[in-house]
Write an enzyme that holds these catalytic residues in place. Structure first.
Site, PDB file in Angstrom:
ATOM      1  N   ASP A  31      10.582 -17.238  75.657  1.00 35.96           N
ATOM      2  CA  ASP A  31      10.676 -18.311  76.455  1.00 35.96           C
ATOM      3  C   ASP A  31       9.647 -18.825  77.137  1.00 35.96           C
ATOM      4  OD1 ASP A  31      13.653 -19.310  78.375  1.00 35.96           O
ATOM      5  OD2 ASP A  31      11.647 -19.653  79.150  1.00 35.96           O
ATOM      6  N   GLY A  92      23.897 -23.528  84.945  1.00 37.91           N
ATOM      7  CA  GLY A  92      22.349 -23.284  84.929  1.00 37.91           C
ATOM      8  C   GLY A  92      22.044 -23.791  83.458  1.00 37.91           C
ATOM      9  N   SER A  94      20.411 -25.860  80.776  1.00 46.18           N
ATOM     10  CA  SER A  94      19.395 -27.031  80.802  1.00 46.18           C
ATOM     11  C   SER A  94      18.989 -27.471  79.182  1.00 46.18           C
ATOM     12  CB  SER A  94      18.142 -26.699  81.646  1.00 46.18           C
ATOM     13  OG  SER A  94      17.301 -25.549  80.987  1.00 46.18           O
ATOM     14  N   HIS A  99      21.986 -20.963  73.374  1.00 49.07           N
ATOM     15  CA  HIS A  99      21.034 -19.741  73.424  1.00 49.07           C
ATOM     16  C   HIS A  99      21.412 -18.749  73.986  1.00 49.07           C
ATOM     17  CE1 HIS A  99      20.086 -22.766  76.507  1.00 49.07           C
ATOM     18  NE2 HIS A  99      19.684 -21.721  77.079  1.00 49.07           N
ATOM     19  N   HIS A 101      19.604 -15.543  76.643  1.00 46.19           N
ATOM     20  CA  HIS A 101      18.436 -15.121  77.149  1.00 46.19           C
ATOM     21  C   HIS A 101      18.546 -13.484  77.035  1.00 46.19           C
ATOM     22  CE1 HIS A 101      17.396 -18.684  79.593  1.00 46.19           C
ATOM     23  NE2 HIS A 101      18.907 -19.172  79.370  1.00 46.19           N
TER      24      HIS A 101
HETATM   25  P1  5GP Z   1      19.024 -22.670  80.193  1.00 45.19           P
HETATM   26  O1  5GP Z   1      18.579 -23.086  81.601  1.00 45.19           O
HETATM   27  O2  5GP Z   1      19.295 -23.848  79.287  1.00 45.19           O
HETATM   28  O3  5GP Z   1      20.143 -21.388  80.271  1.00 45.19           O
HETATM   29  O4  5GP Z   1      17.687 -21.984  79.342  1.00 45.19           O
HETATM   30  C1  5GP Z   1      16.803 -23.013  78.743  1.00 45.19           C
HETATM   31  C2  5GP Z   1      15.481 -22.253  78.618  1.00 45.19           C
HETATM   32  O5  5GP Z   1      14.716 -22.771  77.737  1.00 45.19           O
HETATM   33  C3  5GP Z   1      14.846 -21.962  79.997  1.00 45.19           C
HETATM   34  O6  5GP Z   1      14.546 -20.747  80.351  1.00 45.19           O
HETATM   35  C4  5GP Z   1      13.333 -22.467  79.577  1.00 45.19           C
HETATM   36  O7  5GP Z   1      12.294 -21.966  80.097  1.00 45.19           O
HETATM   37  C5  5GP Z   1      13.254 -22.479  77.947  1.00 45.19           C
HETATM   38  N1  5GP Z   1      12.838 -23.757  77.193  1.00 45.19           N
HETATM   39  C6  5GP Z   1      12.867 -25.071  77.372  1.00 45.19           C
HETATM   40  N2  5GP Z   1      12.238 -25.723  76.445  1.00 45.19           N
HETATM   41  C7  5GP Z   1      11.520 -24.750  75.828  1.00 45.19           C
HETATM   42  C8  5GP Z   1      10.654 -24.909  74.778  1.00 45.19           C
HETATM   43  O8  5GP Z   1      10.240 -26.031  74.334  1.00 45.19           O
HETATM   44  N3  5GP Z   1      10.185 -23.737  74.278  1.00 45.19           N
HETATM   45  C9  5GP Z   1      10.312 -22.434  74.766  1.00 45.19           C
HETATM   46  N4  5GP Z   1      10.007 -21.385  73.998  1.00 45.19           N
HETATM   47  N5  5GP Z   1      11.259 -22.293  75.640  1.00 45.19           N
HETATM   48  C10 5GP Z   1      11.848 -23.412  76.264  1.00 45.19           C
END
Ligand code: 5GP
Ligand code: ZN
Length: 113
Positions: A31, A92, A94, A99, A101
């Site tokens: 991440d 949460g 984004s 995906h 975590h």
């Molecule tokens: P969400 O908020 O959708 O559960 O998690 C999205 C995650 O993707 C976040 O933890 C954010 O830091 C990560 N993220 C977003 N864009 C990128 C990217 O371009 N590269 C990487 N490695 N992580 C990303």
């Protein structure tokens, strides 16, 4: 590949990333904004908006993701870890490419915020 999806661009290589794990159907990478000492994102190579958009046809793929997570954790020697998939903005999410975590390396509280 879905239009402007950032994770599809990581899968295609259009945006380079350091891969933690890869097989035919799954990719894992760090991440970019880690919230724990280990913070790996594990995604299907196929674009799916989120868990709610998956279906019965994704049964094997969803299983492959969990097995990939297990392998990544085992290879890293992780005993305690948390796996999170946010579905929907209110939860949460984004990035709208499914995906998971994989979080480890610090004490986790419950319930999550
Ligand atoms: P969400 O908020 O959708 O559960 O998690 C999205 C995650 O993707 C976040 O933890 C954010 O830091 C990560 N993220 C977003 N864009 C990128 C990217 O371009 N590269 C990487 N490695 N992580 C990303
Ligand atoms: Zn995508």
């Amino acid at each position: 590949m879905a239009g402007d999806c950032i994770f599809c661009k990581l899968v295609s290589g259009e945006i380079p990333t350091a891969k933690v794990y890869e097989d035919d159907s799954v990719l894992a990478f760090q991440d970019r904004n880690p919230v724990a000492p280990t913070h790996v994102l594990v995604i299907p190579k196929k674009h799916i908006d989120g868990l709610a958009s998956s279906s019965e046809t994704d049964r094997e793929l969803l299983g492959s993701i969990q097995l990939a997570i297990r392998k990544i954790a085992a290879d890293a020697g992780l005993a305690d870890y948390r796996v999170v998939s946010n579905n929907g903005r209110g939860a949460g999410q984004s990035v709208f490419h499914l995906h998971y975590h994989l979080l480890s390396g610090r004490r986790m509280s419950w319930p999550p915020g």
